[in-house]
Every structure is written in structure tokens, then in C-alpha cells.
Design a protein around this motif. Sequence first.
Motif, PDB file in Angstrom:
ATOM      1  N   GLN A 189       0.828  -1.209   0.000  1.00  0.00           N
ATOM      2  CA  GLN A 189       0.000   0.000   0.000  1.00  0.00           C
ATOM      3  C   GLN A 189       0.862   1.258   0.000  1.00  0.00           C
ATOM      4  O   GLN A 189       0.518   2.262  -0.642  1.00  0.00           O
ATOM      5  CB  GLN A 189      -0.929  -0.014   1.222  1.00  0.00           C
ATOM      6  CG  GLN A 189      -1.934  -1.154   1.225  1.00  0.00           C
ATOM      7  CD  GLN A 189      -2.842  -1.140   0.013  1.00  0.00           C
ATOM      8  OE1 GLN A 189      -3.231  -0.061  -0.470  1.00  0.00           O
ATOM      9  NE2 GLN A 189      -3.193  -2.308  -0.484  1.00  0.00           N
ATOM     10  N   ALA A 190       1.998   1.212   0.700  1.00  0.00           N
ATOM     11  CA  ALA A 190       2.913   2.358   0.696  1.00  0.00           C
ATOM     12  C   ALA A 190       3.475   2.597  -0.700  1.00  0.00           C
ATOM     13  O   ALA A 190       3.576   3.747  -1.161  1.00  0.00           O
ATOM     14  CB  ALA A 190       4.048   2.124   1.694  1.00  0.00           C
ATOM     15  N   PHE A 191       3.827   1.521  -1.391  1.00  0.00           N
ATOM     16  CA  PHE A 191       4.338   1.659  -2.762  1.00  0.00           C
ATOM     17  C   PHE A 191       3.265   2.232  -3.683  1.00  0.00           C
ATOM     18  O   PHE A 191       3.556   3.034  -4.572  1.00  0.00           O
ATOM     19  CB  PHE A 191       4.807   0.307  -3.286  1.00  0.00           C
ATOM     20  CG  PHE A 191       6.125  -0.163  -2.726  1.00  0.00           C
ATOM     21  CD1 PHE A 191       6.846   0.607  -1.835  1.00  0.00           C
ATOM     22  CD2 PHE A 191       6.648  -1.394  -3.108  1.00  0.00           C
ATOM     23  CE1 PHE A 191       8.075   0.172  -1.319  1.00  0.00           C
ATOM     24  CE2 PHE A 191       7.859  -1.836  -2.621  1.00  0.00           C
ATOM     25  CZ  PHE A 191       8.572  -1.059  -1.725  1.00  0.00           C
ATOM     26  N   ILE A 192       2.025   1.805  -3.494  1.00  0.00           N
ATOM     27  CA  ILE A 192       0.921   2.327  -4.319  1.00  0.00           C
ATOM     28  C   ILE A 192       0.787   3.832  -4.118  1.00  0.00           C
ATOM     29  O   ILE A 192       0.641   4.590  -5.090  1.00  0.00           O
ATOM     30  CB  ILE A 192      -0.389   1.601  -3.966  1.00  0.00           C
ATOM     31  CG1 ILE A 192      -0.347   0.151  -4.463  1.00  0.00           C
ATOM     32  CG2 ILE A 192      -1.590   2.330  -4.582  1.00  0.00           C
ATOM     33  CD1 ILE A 192      -1.505  -0.697  -3.999  1.00  0.00           C
ATOM     34  N   ARG A 193       0.853   4.277  -2.873  1.00  0.00           N
ATOM     35  CA  ARG A 193       0.757   5.722  -2.604  1.00  0.00           C
ATOM     36  C   ARG A 193       1.930   6.470  -3.206  1.00  0.00           C
ATOM     37  O   ARG A 193       1.765   7.552  -3.795  1.00  0.00           O
ATOM     38  CB  ARG A 193       0.696   5.962  -1.080  1.00  0.00           C
ATOM     39  CG  ARG A 193      -0.573   5.432  -0.422  1.00  0.00           C
ATOM     40  CD  ARG A 193      -0.704   5.938   0.995  1.00  0.00           C
ATOM     41  NE  ARG A 193       0.384   5.491   1.868  1.00  0.00           N
ATOM     42  CZ  ARG A 193       0.362   4.375   2.584  1.00  0.00           C
ATOM     43  NH1 ARG A 193      -0.678   3.550   2.515  1.00  0.00           N
ATOM     44  NH2 ARG A 193       1.380   4.051   3.364  1.00  0.00           N
ATOM     45  N   GLU A 194       3.123   5.923  -3.065  1.00  0.00           N
ATOM     46  CA  GLU A 194       4.304   6.578  -3.628  1.00  0.00           C
ATOM     47  C   GLU A 194       4.226   6.624  -5.151  1.00  0.00           C
ATOM     48  O   GLU A 194       4.640   7.612  -5.773  1.00  0.00           O
ATOM     49  CB  GLU A 194       5.561   5.824  -3.183  1.00  0.00           C
ATOM     50  CG  GLU A 194       5.831   5.948  -1.686  1.00  0.00           C
ATOM     51  CD  GLU A 194       6.890   4.982  -1.189  1.00  0.00           C
ATOM     52  OE1 GLU A 194       7.216   5.035   0.012  1.00  0.00           O
ATOM     53  OE2 GLU A 194       7.391   4.165  -1.986  1.00  0.00           O
TER      54      GLU A 194
END
Length: 208
Positions: free
Chosen positions: A26-31
Amino acid sequence: MTEITLHLTSGKGPDECCWVVAQLAQAFIREGLRQGVNCDILDAQEELPASLLLSITGEQAEAFASERIGTIQWVGDSPFRPGHRRRNWFVGVTLAPSPETVPDLRDEDIVFQTMRASGPGGQHVNKTDSAVRATHRPTGLVVTAQEQRSQHANRKLAKLKLALMLEERRLQAGDHARQAHWSAHQSLERGNPVRTYTGPLFKLRPSR
């Protein structure tokens, strides 16, 4: 458009590491949204996935992926064991093998069967016969894919899952150099993370 698939894995870590895998995706998706890169979870995201596959697409996909390949550290309190003393948790990010580059994976050795998607799977799962079971006849390995909207996409995902499993088997059965690589993959390189996140919101710690 460039497309890269990353494999996020907890190695042999505890439930906390599986939780970090899910949160890291999810962090990668936001980034990715901030950097003009599209990130999609390809396989079903269990609550505590031991590993998952993340598709990276866009003109900057290669640069985005290269900055994240390696060991990722998360610093925070265990979400499952209050008062647990450990606060440093590690997961791994690698490039998923391309099915075309895995020598043991030939189309004529794969048997595809269609089936109806079932169980939890999020908004992408439909109830038509779009799910796919793929059997690799020489090894007996079996995978299923139901997360994508079309049968074609699920066949592609199933083949990717087989490629990943065959590559892992090859590394396990290979020479000493390959076994060393596999051991590193399983245990993770805890001393030199490429990125460090902190707290329940997964804030990226600036590099020194």
C-alpha cells in the motif's frame, strides 16, 4: 509502456513481517501515485500474506522499482504482540522472474483449467468462469489465479506464479552459489536496508 513485477516477501519472518508485506504494498501504491507510476497488486491480498506480486507500470517504472529492490526495514511496535521488545522488522523486494526466461517453463507443459472465482478477493473478482488453475505437468506444481477480471489476465498471472515457484525450486536445487543466494533471500539482509519506514503510517525515513 514499461511493466515490471515486484515480488514482496516476508522470507521466513513471523506474522509481523507478513503484515509489513501488505502495508508496504500500500505504501508503494501511494508513492507511485505521487510519482506518476501505477502500482497494482496482482494476486489476492490476504490479511497476512507471506508474499505478493506487485505490477509497476509507467515510463518511470524501472527507476521506481530499482529504488525499492532489496531489504526493506520497518520500525514500529508489533501490531499483534503488545509489549514485544522487537521493533525492527525486515521484508524483501525482488524482481519477479519473467516466465519467458525460466528454462523449465514451457507452454506445452502447462495445463490450464477454467473455474468459477470464489471466496474473498476484492472488487476485481467476478463470478464468471474467469478463474484459472494451472498445472505444471513435469513437476506437479499447481497454482490458481482469480484476482484479475478476465480469463486471459488470470492465465498470465497463473503462469507468472508458476515461474516464481520454478525459479525458487531451481535456486534451492542449484549449486552452492545459488544456494547462498537462496539463503540470503530467505533470511534477508538485515544490516543494509534500501529503505526504512517507521510507525503505523509507514513514513519513509530520509536516507542519511
